[in-house]
Scaffold this motif. Structure first.
Motif, PDB file in Angstrom:
ATOM      1  N   ASP A  20       8.402  -2.949 -23.818  1.00  0.00           N
ATOM      2  CA  ASP A  20       7.228  -3.099 -24.671  1.00  0.00           C
ATOM      3  C   ASP A  20       7.534  -2.654 -26.098  1.00  0.00           C
ATOM      4  N   ARG A  21       8.217  -1.535 -26.264  1.00  0.00           N
ATOM      5  CA  ARG A  21       8.570  -1.060 -27.606  1.00  0.00           C
ATOM      6  C   ARG A  21       9.530  -2.041 -28.291  1.00  0.00           C
TER       7      ARG A  21
ATOM      8  N   LEU B 195       9.071   3.422 -17.047  1.00  0.00           N
ATOM      9  CA  LEU B 195       9.727   3.809 -18.297  1.00  0.00           C
ATOM     10  C   LEU B 195      10.542   2.657 -18.868  1.00  0.00           C
ATOM     11  N   LEU B 196      11.166   1.861 -17.983  1.00  0.00           N
ATOM     12  CA  LEU B 196      11.873   0.672 -18.451  1.00  0.00           C
ATOM     13  C   LEU B 196      10.898  -0.339 -19.041  1.00  0.00           C
TER      14      LEU B 196
ATOM     15  N   THR C 267      18.676   0.504  -8.799  1.00  0.00           N
ATOM     16  CA  THR C 267      17.297   0.615  -9.295  1.00  0.00           C
ATOM     17  C   THR C 267      17.236   1.585 -10.469  1.00  0.00           C
ATOM     18  N   VAL C 268      17.261   2.857 -10.189  1.00  0.00           N
ATOM     19  CA  VAL C 268      17.159   3.864 -11.254  1.00  0.00           C
ATOM     20  C   VAL C 268      18.344   3.764 -12.214  1.00  0.00           C
ATOM     21  N   GLY C 269      19.541   3.556 -11.669  1.00  0.00           N
ATOM     22  CA  GLY C 269      20.725   3.433 -12.528  1.00  0.00           C
ATOM     23  C   GLY C 269      20.615   2.254 -13.473  1.00  0.00           C
ATOM     24  N   MET C 270      20.213   1.090 -12.951  1.00  0.00           N
ATOM     25  CA  MET C 270      20.047  -0.098 -13.786  1.00  0.00           C
ATOM     26  C   MET C 270      18.906   0.082 -14.782  1.00  0.00           C
ATOM     27  N   ASP C 271      17.827   0.740 -14.342  1.00  0.00           N
ATOM     28  CA  ASP C 271      16.710   1.010 -15.253  1.00  0.00           C
ATOM     29  C   ASP C 271      17.193   1.804 -16.465  1.00  0.00           C
ATOM     30  N   PHE C 272      17.971   2.840 -16.204  1.00  0.00           N
ATOM     31  CA  PHE C 272      18.458   3.682 -17.296  1.00  0.00           C
ATOM     32  C   PHE C 272      19.363   2.894 -18.239  1.00  0.00           C
ATOM     33  N   ILE C 273      20.239   2.056 -17.689  1.00  0.00           N
ATOM     34  CA  ILE C 273      21.129   1.240 -18.524  1.00  0.00           C
ATOM     35  C   ILE C 273      20.324   0.298 -19.408  1.00  0.00           C
ATOM     36  N   PHE C 274      19.294  -0.347 -18.825  1.00  0.00           N
ATOM     37  CA  PHE C 274      18.489  -1.288 -19.611  1.00  0.00           C
ATOM     38  C   PHE C 274      17.630  -0.570 -20.650  1.00  0.00           C
TER      39      PHE C 274
ATOM     40  N   LEU D  65      20.032  -0.003 -23.469  1.00  0.00           N
ATOM     41  CA  LEU D  65      20.264  -1.272 -24.165  1.00  0.00           C
ATOM     42  C   LEU D  65      19.062  -1.649 -25.028  1.00  0.00           C
ATOM     43  N   SER D  66      17.854  -1.399 -24.509  1.00  0.00           N
ATOM     44  CA  SER D  66      16.646  -1.693 -25.278  1.00  0.00           C
ATOM     45  C   SER D  66      16.627  -0.915 -26.582  1.00  0.00           C
ATOM     46  N   TYR D  67      17.025   0.357 -26.512  1.00  0.00           N
ATOM     47  CA  TYR D  67      16.999   1.173 -27.729  1.00  0.00           C
ATOM     48  C   TYR D  67      18.131   0.827 -28.684  1.00  0.00           C
TER      49      TYR D  67
END
Length: 321
Positions: A127-128, A121-122, A212-219, A222-224
């Motif tokens: 990619d988006r 998902l990250l 892992t999951v926590g950092m993925d969600f933060i990034f 940030l991406s959005y």
């Protein structure tokens, strides 16, 4: 000395099996409850297989976005196949025993696949961001080789970071209680049955989850934020809506995955007085709903997926004639 039997005088003890449970308080209705579960499993299996088939057979879908979607579909299939045997086994046949090593194996793969889904998902958010912020450079940045390297990195991160979990559980001494809270094996659930000090398990589990999951969600967030900043600068309202529309399906997939996962983690760590039924329902929502909904979300929101599906159905009907 390893004793396979009752816990005696502080000796090291590992149960030969754990007892899993279905939905607490509704055991008499398990056969009826299995009907919606079967429907969800069928939707998840058929939907994700359909996504993989369409992406493979449709050249126009051979793009980074759909490569990542195929990774998501494979991960969802893995999650379904991990939980299906024990869940339907207890609903249909009241099979409650699962061997100790089999339980650790199931737990390991459930957590690996969950971490992989978070990372995919990250990658899809990245990619988006590239597609909207740097559309001309998107093909050169996310080449097929780059996407493959990202996929391998995602797999290795999950496998390596979670490798110690089964060994941390095997070193523990367990008490006489062997009943788990779910119809599948989950790390916080297993370690709570131990008589030994589980501080290492708790600390390691929290560190790995946050890193892992926590950092993925933060990034992803940030991406959005960066995506919205880019979209705001677009000239017309139509361009803004068109750019945001390409993100809707991904945003839905993120919410469907992270909301139940965060809820389940909070319940296991802080919800000691939470009703068992709530714990069970959140766990099922976390592991079964995303694999079933993701193919539906992308089939509805992605015009390319819809068109590929219609072409496949049309070819099938023509071949039948």
């Amino acid at each position: 000395m390893i004793v396979v039997g009752p816990f005696l005088n502080g000796s090291f003890y590992q149960p030969s099996a754990f007892l899993i449970k279905g939905i607490p308080g509704l055991e008499a209705l398990h056969h009826w409850i299995s009907i919606p579960f079967c429907a969800l499993y069928i939707i998840a299996l058929s939907g994700n297989c359909m996504i993989l088939f369409l992406i493979k057979k449709t050249p126009s879908l051979h793009e980074p976005m759909y490569y990542f979607l195929s990774m998501l579909a494979v991960t969802d299939l893995g999650l379904v196949l991990c939980t299906l045997p024990t869940t339907l086994g207890i609903f249909w046949f009241n099979v409650r025993r699962i061997g100790f090593d089999a339980c650790l194996t199931q737990m390991y793969f459930i957590h690996i696949l969950s971490f992989i889904e978070s990372s995919v998902l990250l990658a899809m958010a990245f990619d988006r961001f590239i597609a909207i912020s740097h559309p001309l450079r998107h093909p050169s940045i996310l080449t097929r080789t780059t996407v493959t390297k990202i996929g391998v990195a995602i797999l290795l991160r999950a496998v390596v970071s979670l490798l110690p979990l089964p060994f941390l559980l095997k070193r523990l001494t367990y008490c006489g209680k062997t009943e788990l809270s779910h119809s599948f094996c989950f790390h916080p659930d297993i370690m709570k049955l131990a008589c030994a000090d589980i501080k290492v398990n708790v600390l390691y589990g929290m560190i790995i989850l946050l890193s892992t999951v926590g950092m993925d969600f933060i990034f992803i967030v940030l991406s959005y934020i960066l995506i919205f900043k880019t979209v705001i600068r677009l000239a017309t309202k139509e361009e803004c809506l068109k750019a945001l529309n390409t993100c809707v399906s991904h945003i839905c997939a993120v919410l469907v995955f992270f909301i139940p996962m965060i809820g389940l983690s909070m319940i296991h760590r802080f919800g000691k007085n939470a009703p068992p039924l709530l714990n069970t329902l959140v766990a099922y929502t976390y592991l079964i709903i995303p694999p079933a909904l993701n193919p539906i979300i992308y089939s509805i929101k992605s015009s390319q997926i819809r068109e590929a599906l219609l072409r496949a159905l049309q070819r099938k009907s023509e071949s039948d004639w």
